[in-house]
Design a protein around this motif. Structure first.
Motif, short mmCIF file in Angstrom:
data_model
loop_
_atom_site.label_atom_id
_atom_site.label_comp_id
_atom_site.label_asym_id
_atom_site.label_seq_id
_atom_site.Cartn_x
_atom_site.Cartn_y
_atom_site.Cartn_z
N GLU A 163 0.83 -1.21 0.00
CA GLU A 163 0.00 0.00 0.00
C GLU A 163 0.86 1.25 0.00
N HIS A 204 -6.26 3.71 -1.42
CA HIS A 204 -5.01 3.09 -0.95
C HIS A 204 -4.49 3.74 0.32
N ILE A 221 -0.88 -5.03 -5.75
CA ILE A 221 -1.69 -4.94 -4.53
C ILE A 221 -2.55 -6.20 -4.40
#
Length: 174
Positions: free
Chosen positions: A30, A59, A107
């Motif tokens: 992140e 995020h 991610i």
């Protein structure tokens, strides 16, 4: 993404749990995504610029939640690096869109690992984050992949595009 070994705050002699390790890896991912969206956001305007800002905000929120989770699990949240080496130059809108897709793929991989390492509500949260990353990646790419978060299973996956974002200077080079 460069992950750092983070010991438990209460007792540094205890090994991190698999759950805390996965939380720290997702937190590091992140941090890199927030940095990456900061870079690419300036290259996009209109609808894509708005999508990039929304992703950046999402995020940052996930990053903050993961930092709290790391502390709840007895760890010290991994800190962001000062800078990250991007997988390719981002001189224009096309490259910015490509970078956004790569960031979301990475991610998704971190959250797939977190899904495997957790149970209960945390697993549900990680699965939700994986789903959000897969949807954003598909939007940026203009199509989806068969196994979001599992780059090794995606048909035709290029490991160079799905590997971790490295911290600038992580290999000793500047």
């Amino acid at each position: 993404m460069s992950t750092r070994s983070i010991g438990r705050s209460d007792d540094d002699s205890d090994a991190d749990s698999p759950e805390l390790t996965a939380v720290q890896a997702a937190l590091a991912a992140e941090h890199a995504a927030v940095y990456g969206y900061g870079v690419l956001g300036g290259r996009l305007d209109g609808k894509q610029g708005a999508e990039a800002r929304a992703a950046h905000d999402a995020h940052r929120a996930r990053r903050d939640a993961l930092a709290r989770t790391a502390r709840d699990l007895g760890g010290r949240p991994v800190a962001a690096n000062a800078a990250y080496a991007l997988p390719f130059a981002v001189p224009d809108e096309r490259a910015a869109v490509r970078l956004a897709a790569v960031l979301e793929d990475r991610i998704a991989g971190a959250y797939a690992d977190l899904v495997r390492a957790t149970e209960g509500e945390r697993r549900g949260d990680a699965a939700g984050a994986l789903r959000e990353a897969a949807v954003r990646s598909a939007r940026w790419r203009g199509g989806n992949v068969a196994f979001p978060g599992l780059a090794e299973r995606a048909a035709g996956a290029d490991p160079a595009e799905t590997g971790p974002v490295e911290a600038a200077g992580a290999d000793g080079a500047r």
